[in-house]
Write a protein that holds these residues in place. Structure first.
Motif, PDB file in Angstrom:
ATOM      1  N   GLY A 105     -65.841  14.012 -13.228  1.00  0.00           N
ATOM      2  CA  GLY A 105     -64.940  15.000 -13.813  1.00  0.00           C
ATOM      3  C   GLY A 105     -65.196  16.418 -13.356  1.00  0.00           C
ATOM      4  N   VAL A 106     -66.423  16.729 -12.960  1.00  0.00           N
ATOM      5  CA  VAL A 106     -66.740  18.083 -12.483  1.00  0.00           C
ATOM      6  C   VAL A 106     -65.885  18.400 -11.261  1.00  0.00           C
ATOM      7  CG1 VAL A 106     -68.513  19.467 -11.335  1.00  0.00           C
ATOM      8  CG2 VAL A 106     -69.086  18.199 -13.412  1.00  0.00           C
ATOM      9  N   SER A 107     -65.214  19.555 -11.293  1.00  0.00           N
ATOM     10  CA  SER A 107     -64.281  19.905 -10.211  1.00  0.00           C
ATOM     11  C   SER A 107     -64.270  21.426 -10.004  1.00  0.00           C
ATOM     12  CB  SER A 107     -62.867  19.448 -10.576  1.00  0.00           C
ATOM     13  OG  SER A 107     -62.842  18.074 -10.913  1.00  0.00           O
ATOM     14  N   PRO A 108     -64.172  21.874  -8.729  1.00  0.00           N
ATOM     15  CA  PRO A 108     -64.141  21.068  -7.504  1.00  0.00           C
ATOM     16  C   PRO A 108     -65.547  20.661  -7.071  1.00  0.00           C
ATOM     17  CG  PRO A 108     -63.969  23.391  -6.968  1.00  0.00           C
ATOM     18  CD  PRO A 108     -64.007  23.314  -8.464  1.00  0.00           C
ATOM     19  N   LYS A 109     -65.614  19.548  -6.335  1.00  0.00           N
ATOM     20  CA  LYS A 109     -66.877  19.087  -5.752  1.00  0.00           C
ATOM     21  C   LYS A 109     -66.626  18.858  -4.255  1.00  0.00           C
ATOM     22  CE  LYS A 109     -67.890  15.391  -8.123  1.00  0.00           C
ATOM     23  NZ  LYS A 109     -66.656  15.196  -8.922  1.00  0.00           N
ATOM     24  N   PRO A 110     -67.251  19.623  -3.398  1.00  0.00           N
ATOM     25  CA  PRO A 110     -66.979  19.539  -1.953  1.00  0.00           C
ATOM     26  C   PRO A 110     -67.085  18.122  -1.389  1.00  0.00           C
ATOM     27  CG  PRO A 110     -68.317  21.457  -2.416  1.00  0.00           C
ATOM     28  CD  PRO A 110     -68.228  20.678  -3.701  1.00  0.00           C
ATOM     29  N   GLY A 111     -65.967  17.621  -0.879  1.00  0.00           N
ATOM     30  CA  GLY A 111     -65.941  16.330  -0.209  1.00  0.00           C
ATOM     31  C   GLY A 111     -65.947  15.124  -1.110  1.00  0.00           C
ATOM     32  N   LEU A 112     -65.981  15.338  -2.433  1.00  0.00           N
ATOM     33  CA  LEU A 112     -66.119  14.225  -3.375  1.00  0.00           C
ATOM     34  C   LEU A 112     -64.870  14.047  -4.227  1.00  0.00           C
ATOM     35  CD1 LEU A 112     -69.751  15.057  -4.545  1.00  0.00           C
ATOM     36  CD2 LEU A 112     -69.080  13.118  -3.090  1.00  0.00           C
ATOM     37  N   VAL A 113     -64.718  12.854  -4.763  1.00  0.00           N
ATOM     38  CA  VAL A 113     -63.623  12.587  -5.697  1.00  0.00           C
ATOM     39  C   VAL A 113     -63.833  13.407  -6.966  1.00  0.00           C
ATOM     40  CG1 VAL A 113     -62.528  10.840  -7.135  1.00  0.00           C
ATOM     41  CG2 VAL A 113     -63.236  10.259  -4.801  1.00  0.00           C
ATOM     42  N   ASP A 114     -62.790  14.105  -7.392  1.00  0.00           N
ATOM     43  CA  ASP A 114     -62.857  14.837  -8.650  1.00  0.00           C
ATOM     44  C   ASP A 114     -61.456  14.893  -9.263  1.00  0.00           C
ATOM     45  OD1 ASP A 114     -61.467  16.910  -7.321  1.00  0.00           O
ATOM     46  OD2 ASP A 114     -63.334  17.918  -6.772  1.00  0.00           O
ATOM     47  N   ARG A 115     -61.265  15.772 -10.240  1.00  0.00           N
ATOM     48  CA  ARG A 115     -59.971  15.849 -10.924  1.00  0.00           C
ATOM     49  C   ARG A 115     -58.892  16.476 -10.036  1.00  0.00           C
ATOM     50  NH1 ARG A 115     -60.415  19.540 -14.515  1.00  0.00           N
ATOM     51  NH2 ARG A 115     -62.596  20.115 -14.139  1.00  0.00           N
ATOM     52  N   PHE A 116     -59.309  17.177  -8.982  1.00  0.00           N
ATOM     53  CA  PHE A 116     -58.352  17.897  -8.145  1.00  0.00           C
ATOM     54  C   PHE A 116     -57.863  17.086  -6.952  1.00  0.00           C
ATOM     55  CE2 PHE A 116     -60.588  22.111  -9.485  1.00  0.00           C
ATOM     56  CZ  PHE A 116     -60.059  21.972 -10.763  1.00  0.00           C
ATOM     57  N   ASN A 117     -58.754  16.300  -6.361  1.00  0.00           N
ATOM     58  CA  ASN A 117     -58.366  15.516  -5.184  1.00  0.00           C
ATOM     59  C   ASN A 117     -59.372  14.392  -4.951  1.00  0.00           C
ATOM     60  OD1 ASN A 117     -60.606  16.534  -3.486  1.00  0.00           O
ATOM     61  ND2 ASN A 117     -59.468  18.482  -3.497  1.00  0.00           N
ATOM     62  N   ASN A 118     -59.150  13.633  -3.887  1.00  0.00           N
ATOM     63  CA  ASN A 118     -60.007  12.488  -3.553  1.00  0.00           C
ATOM     64  C   ASN A 118     -61.103  12.835  -2.563  1.00  0.00           C
ATOM     65  OD1 ASN A 118     -58.263  11.102  -5.199  1.00  0.00           O
ATOM     66  ND2 ASN A 118     -57.125  10.166  -3.502  1.00  0.00           N
ATOM     67  N   GLY A 119     -61.270  14.132  -2.279  1.00  0.00           N
ATOM     68  CA  GLY A 119     -62.314  14.543  -1.351  1.00  0.00           C
ATOM     69  C   GLY A 119     -62.103  13.944   0.030  1.00  0.00           C
ATOM     70  N   SER A 120     -63.180  13.495   0.633  1.00  0.00           N
ATOM     71  CA  SER A 120     -63.115  12.909   1.983  1.00  0.00           C
ATOM     72  C   SER A 120     -62.890  11.405   1.944  1.00  0.00           C
ATOM     73  CB  SER A 120     -64.424  13.216   2.734  1.00  0.00           C
ATOM     74  OG  SER A 120     -64.651  14.603   2.803  1.00  0.00           O
ATOM     75  N   HIS A 121     -62.386  10.907   0.824  1.00  0.00           N
ATOM     76  CA  HIS A 121     -62.246   9.450   0.631  1.00  0.00           C
ATOM     77  C   HIS A 121     -60.773   9.054   0.536  1.00  0.00           C
ATOM     78  CE1 HIS A 121     -66.589   9.047  -0.150  1.00  0.00           C
ATOM     79  NE2 HIS A 121     -66.473  10.234  -0.733  1.00  0.00           N
ATOM     80  N   ARG A 122     -60.399   8.060   1.298  1.00  0.00           N
ATOM     81  CA  ARG A 122     -59.029   7.564   1.274  1.00  0.00           C
ATOM     82  C   ARG A 122     -58.890   6.271   0.467  1.00  0.00           C
ATOM     83  NH1 ARG A 122     -57.267   8.396   7.674  1.00  0.00           N
ATOM     84  NH2 ARG A 122     -57.626  10.667   7.751  1.00  0.00           N
ATOM     85  N   ASP A 123     -60.014   5.672   0.134  1.00  0.00           N
ATOM     86  CA  ASP A 123     -59.960   4.361  -0.522  1.00  0.00           C
ATOM     87  C   ASP A 123     -60.256   4.419  -2.021  1.00  0.00           C
ATOM     88  OD1 ASP A 123     -62.584   5.106  -0.215  1.00  0.00           O
ATOM     89  OD2 ASP A 123     -63.304   3.115   0.393  1.00  0.00           O
ATOM     90  N   MET A 124     -60.387   5.638  -2.576  1.00  0.00           N
ATOM     91  CA  MET A 124     -60.722   5.736  -4.003  1.00  0.00           C
ATOM     92  C   MET A 124     -60.187   7.028  -4.597  1.00  0.00           C
ATOM     93  SD  MET A 124     -64.817   6.641  -3.744  1.00  0.00           S
ATOM     94  CE  MET A 124     -65.239   5.420  -2.487  1.00  0.00           C
ATOM     95  N   ASP A 125     -59.976   7.015  -5.908  1.00  0.00           N
ATOM     96  CA  ASP A 125     -59.590   8.224  -6.621  1.00  0.00           C
ATOM     97  C   ASP A 125     -60.327   8.245  -7.956  1.00  0.00           C
ATOM     98  OD1 ASP A 125     -58.274   6.429  -8.305  1.00  0.00           O
ATOM     99  OD2 ASP A 125     -56.295   6.834  -7.444  1.00  0.00           O
ATOM    100  N   ILE A 126     -60.006   9.179  -8.805  1.00  0.00           N
ATOM    101  CA  ILE A 126     -60.750   9.323 -10.055  1.00  0.00           C
ATOM    102  C   ILE A 126     -60.610   8.090 -10.940  1.00  0.00           C
ATOM    103  CG2 ILE A 126     -58.896  10.479 -11.361  1.00  0.00           C
ATOM    104  CD1 ILE A 126     -61.145  12.338 -12.484  1.00  0.00           C
ATOM    105  N   PHE A 127     -59.466   7.405 -10.862  1.00  0.00           N
ATOM    106  CA  PHE A 127     -59.265   6.214 -11.688  1.00  0.00           C
ATOM    107  C   PHE A 127     -60.112   5.041 -11.200  1.00  0.00           C
ATOM    108  CE2 PHE A 127     -55.447   8.750 -12.380  1.00  0.00           C
ATOM    109  CZ  PHE A 127     -55.437   8.804 -13.763  1.00  0.00           C
ATOM    110  N   THR A 128     -60.380   4.993  -9.896  1.00  0.00           N
ATOM    111  CA  THR A 128     -61.305   3.983  -9.380  1.00  0.00           C
ATOM    112  C   THR A 128     -62.676   4.168 -10.015  1.00  0.00           C
ATOM    113  OG1 THR A 128     -60.172   4.349  -7.263  1.00  0.00           O
ATOM    114  CG2 THR A 128     -62.036   2.840  -7.259  1.00  0.00           C
ATOM    115  N   PHE A 129     -63.090   5.433 -10.180  1.00  0.00           N
ATOM    116  CA  PHE A 129     -64.378   5.728 -10.813  1.00  0.00           C
ATOM    117  C   PHE A 129     -64.357   5.384 -12.304  1.00  0.00           C
ATOM    118  CE2 PHE A 129     -65.142   7.816  -6.887  1.00  0.00           C
ATOM    119  CZ  PHE A 129     -66.518   7.963  -6.776  1.00  0.00           C
ATOM    120  N   PHE A 130     -63.227   5.614 -12.958  1.00  0.00           N
ATOM    121  CA  PHE A 130     -63.125   5.239 -14.377  1.00  0.00           C
ATOM    122  C   PHE A 130     -63.300   3.727 -14.532  1.00  0.00           C
ATOM    123  CE2 PHE A 130     -60.079   9.017 -15.387  1.00  0.00           C
ATOM    124  CZ  PHE A 130     -61.162   9.885 -15.354  1.00  0.00           C
ATOM    125  N   ASP A 131     -62.630   2.964 -13.684  1.00  0.00           N
ATOM    126  CA  ASP A 131     -62.729   1.500 -13.740  1.00  0.00           C
ATOM    127  C   ASP A 131     -64.172   1.052 -13.531  1.00  0.00           C
ATOM    128  OD1 ASP A 131     -60.018   1.216 -14.150  1.00  0.00           O
ATOM    129  OD2 ASP A 131     -59.544   0.872 -12.037  1.00  0.00           O
TER     130      ASP A 131
END
Length: 461
Positions: free
Chosen positions: A202-228
């Protein structure tokens, strides 16, 4: 520890009251009840129902405190005023009294809810009385008597006939109480572990990491993937605490082999819910170690303050470097591949050192920032930057090389002070990391661990 050994240990810690002391205590209890009784008022009188002459011991006192807390919470929840209350903790027993203007029948119903609904309510003896009604019975509110602790018969019947041996009753009592508090502890630790993972993502922004603002440098995951992933991992953290408790007879150095299989199962659960995406593999390892360490300390009845748990976690991980032996003969993980290529030990090396990045950087920085008045979000974001500067993040290296890591660290160090309170600067760094495909996933795990230990410290205050 088997039941008989546990029973002997608990009773050894208690006070063996004489028959005369027990009889005198009952007489004083009646006198106290009479002193507390007032016209148009209801008195609650609470004691523990513990068989035998040992009525007080640390475990029993813990049960008494649980009962008092539940009574007070139940009254507040039901908007029943408490006009006065008093506790007595004496070698021959514990007593709690509360006076309320609420109708006695209503209070009795509320107290029976506790006795029936709490897993250790069977050991709560909560009497309700007024000047007109010396004792409101269960029958007065349409409830049956209480069942025996060991069989399906009524408790009063078994007590009169002395059907069960005292040793059986004591053993069962201590087994139930011990398991209740171990389970309560494990749930609390797992809850803090879950909370830590949610705070990290949930901490945002986080350089290159998934957060509430974007998926960072990751195309295969988002914040909901982390919730699951967090949802399915929480029971794993609970089980690791319980395993630490159950294995507390072993030395900490011998725990690791017992933790590997549950870790593999947790990883499999993660991949099922995320459809193969690796959201939390690193934290399954490190946070799992700390959950087991907390359980081990609990099982040994030793301090679980932060410094002690760091030491226990370090001892658990003392043999981790053995994973690199004969590495050329086996299928290697990403971390093992980096060890082959650069001699980088990664999370194993951090663990062997006792997670010094969290101990010396993450936790002190987070607490300092929160004391300065930073929000949880901003304190977390800045703590992550400090961790990046001090950590050999294998996730950054695996996506690029050690040179890139060094460049990133120097870049952040040069502007770290300017970033305090300036989320725009951190957001700009986030865009840069995304462009360069940089993701400090290892430091994200350390941030989760930092949050977890912070929450555990707050619980102990």
């Amino acid at each position: 520890m088997n039941k008989k050994t546990l029973t002997a240990q608990v009773l050894k810690e208690g006070y063996p009251a004489s028959l005369q002391e027990i009889l005198d205590a009952r007489e004083r209890r009646v006198q106290r009840q009479q002193a507390f009784l007032q016209k148009n008022r209801t008195l609650i009188s609470f004691t523990l129902n513990i068989a035998g002459n040992i009525k007080t011991a640390p475990l029993f006192e813990q049960a008494f405190e649980e009962g008092v807390n539940r009574i007070v919470e139940q009254l507040h929840r039901s908007r029943c005023d408490i006009e006065s209350k008093q506790e007595y903790r004496e070698p021959w027993g514990y007593e709690f009294y509360a006076v309320t203007p609420t109708d006695a029948i209503k209070i009795k119903k509320l107290m029976v809810e506790i006795e029936e609904g709490c897993p250790i309510g069977r050991f709560f003896d909560i009497d309700v009385m007024t000047t007109e009604l010396p004792k409101v019975s269960r029958k007065d509110i349409g409830e049956k008597g209480r069942k025996c602790l060991l069989c399906d018969d009524m408790g009063a019947v078994c007590a009169r006939s002395q059907r069960h041996a005292l040793s059986e009753i004591q053993e069962k009592t201590i087994e139930i109480l011990s398991d209740f508090f171990a389970e309560k502890f494990a749930r609390n630790v797992a809850s803090n572990a879950c909370r830590a993972l949610l705070y990290e993502v949930g901490v945002s922004p986080k350089p290159g990491l998934v957060d509430r603002f974007n998926n960072g440098s990751h195309r295969d995951m988002d914040i909901f993937t982390f919730f699951d992933s967090t949802a399915v991992l929480t029971p794993y953290f609970h089980d690791l605490v319980r395993q630490g408790i159950e294995l507390s007879n072993l030395s900490a150095e011998k725990l690791l082999p017992h933790l590997r299989y549950p870790g593999k199962e947790a990883e499999e659960s993660m991949r099922k819910i995320t459809h193969g995406v690796n959201t939390h593999k690193g934290i399954i390892f490190s946070l799992g170690i700390f959950c087991a360490a907390f359980g081990w300390c609990y099982g040994r009845k030793i301090s679980s303050d932060t410094e002690s748990v760091f030491d226990v976690a370090k001892n658990i991980c003392s043999t981790l470097m053995d994973d690199f032996k004969n590495i050329e003969e086996q299928t290697v993980s990403s971390g093992e591949s980096l060890y082959q290529k650069y001699g980088i030990t990664g999370i194993r090396g951090q663990a062997i050192k006792g997670f010094s990045e969290v101990r010396e950087v993450g936790l002190p920085v987070l607490k300092q920032l929160l004391c300065k008045g930073f929000s949880y979000n901003d304190a977390g974001a800045l703590t992550l930057l400090h961790l990046i500067c001090s950590t050999e993040d294998t996730n950054i290296i695996s996506r690029s090389n050690p040179k890139t890591l060094k460049e990133v660290q120097l870049q952040i160090q040069d502007s770290l002070h300017e970033m305090e309170g300036n989320m725009e600067r951190i957001a700009s760094l986030d865009h840069h990391f995304i462009e360069k495909n940089i993701s400090p996933g290892g430091c994200a795990d350390l941030l989760s661990l930092t949050w977890f230990l912070y929450f555990m410290e707050q619980d102990s205050i």
